[in-house]
Design a protein around this motif. Sequence first.
Motif, PDB file in Angstrom:
ATOM      1  N   ALA A  55       0.818  -1.220   0.000  1.00 18.62           N
ATOM      2  CA  ALA A  55       0.000   0.000   0.000  1.00 18.62           C
ATOM      3  C   ALA A  55       0.849   1.268   0.000  1.00 18.62           C
ATOM      4  N   SER A  56       2.087   1.186   0.452  1.00 19.22           N
ATOM      5  CA  SER A  56       2.941   2.381   0.494  1.00 19.22           C
ATOM      6  C   SER A  56       3.774   2.545  -0.781  1.00 19.22           C
ATOM      7  N   LEU A  57       3.797   1.538  -1.627  1.00 20.03           N
ATOM      8  CA  LEU A  57       4.644   1.564  -2.825  1.00 20.03           C
ATOM      9  C   LEU A  57       3.949   2.233  -4.012  1.00 20.03           C
ATOM     10  N   VAL A  58       4.720   2.986  -4.773  1.00 20.01           N
ATOM     11  CA  VAL A  58       4.281   3.537  -6.052  1.00 20.01           C
ATOM     12  C   VAL A  58       5.388   3.216  -7.050  1.00 20.01           C
ATOM     13  N   TYR A  59       5.119   2.282  -7.927  1.00 21.17           N
ATOM     14  CA  TYR A  59       6.092   1.863  -8.929  1.00 21.17           C
ATOM     15  C   TYR A  59       5.977   2.813 -10.119  1.00 21.17           C
ATOM     16  N   THR A  98      -1.303   8.847 -13.413  1.00 21.55           N
ATOM     17  CA  THR A  98      -0.246   9.853 -13.393  1.00 21.55           C
ATOM     18  C   THR A  98       0.059  10.213 -11.948  1.00 21.55           C
ATOM     19  N   LEU A  99       1.323  10.359 -11.645  1.00 20.47           N
ATOM     20  CA  LEU A  99       1.749  10.771 -10.301  1.00 20.47           C
ATOM     21  C   LEU A  99       1.578  12.284 -10.211  1.00 20.47           C
ATOM     22  N   HIS A 151       1.850  -7.863  -7.926  1.00 19.91           N
ATOM     23  CA  HIS A 151       2.118  -7.813  -6.488  1.00 19.91           C
ATOM     24  C   HIS A 151       1.254  -6.764  -5.787  1.00 19.91           C
ATOM     25  N   ALA A 152       0.177  -6.329  -6.436  1.00 22.69           N
ATOM     26  CA  ALA A 152      -0.772  -5.353  -5.889  1.00 22.69           C
ATOM     27  C   ALA A 152      -0.106  -4.026  -5.527  1.00 22.69           C
ATOM     28  N   VAL A 153       0.850  -3.599  -6.352  1.00 23.41           N
ATOM     29  CA  VAL A 153       1.562  -2.343  -6.151  1.00 23.41           C
ATOM     30  C   VAL A 153       1.009  -1.314  -7.138  1.00 23.41           C
ATOM     31  N   ARG A 154       0.688  -0.126  -6.638  1.00 23.04           N
ATOM     32  CA  ARG A 154       0.221   0.958  -7.499  1.00 23.04           C
ATOM     33  C   ARG A 154       1.311   1.323  -8.497  1.00 23.04           C
ATOM     34  N   THR A 155       0.901   1.679  -9.686  1.00 19.12           N
ATOM     35  CA  THR A 155       1.837   2.162 -10.691  1.00 19.12           C
ATOM     36  C   THR A 155       1.434   3.576 -11.098  1.00 19.12           C
TER      37      THR A 155
END
Length: 175
Positions: A68-72, A80-81, A115-119
Motif C-alpha cells: 500500500a505504500s509503494l508507487v512503482y 499519473t503521479l 504484487h498489488a503495487v500501485r503504478t
Amino acid sequence: MTDAEVGAMARQLGLCYGYNRGLPQPFRLALCGLRNAAPVAARLEAHCWRSWVLGRHEEPPWGTWPAASLVYLSADAEATLNRIEAGDVLVIGGLVDHANVASRVGLARGVAEAHAVRTARLPLDGIVSVRKTSLTCLAVLQILANFAESGDWAAAVREAPALHCAPMRKYVVWH
C-alpha cells in the motif's frame, strides 16, 4: 540483462547516488532485489557501493515495504503521479525499464500489478515528449528531487539536467 546493460545500470545507480548526496534534502535511497541482481551488484564494486549510505535489501520492494505504500514508477502506467504523499515509497524500476527494448514494454507495470503495487507515470504530458520507452534512473530522480523542492511538475521536468545532456537530449522534444 546483457553485459552492456549491467554496466549502464551500475553507472546510472552511481550517478543517482552522487546526485542525491548533493541535494539539500536528499532522499532516503535503497537498492532492492539484490538477490536477483548479482551482476549489477558485482559491477557496482567499481563504484565502491559498499560504502554508500543507503538501504540494501535482498528482496524486491514488495517484499520489503507494505504494498500500500509503494508507487512503482513506470512510463506505461495508466495513472499519473500528481503528488507525493508522506509515507510513499517510490520505486524506480531501472533493471527492467532502462533499455529501449520493445519486448520489455509493460513488463515492469505487469510485475508491480501482480504484487498489488500501485503504478504511476510522471506527469510529462504537455511539458515534454520523450521518443524513448523510458527515462534514465538519473532523469527520474532529478525530476522527483526538483518536484520535492518546488512542488511544480513543469519546473521540475524543465530543470532536470539529465534531460538537457547527452544522451537524453536527442530523445527529448520540449512543448
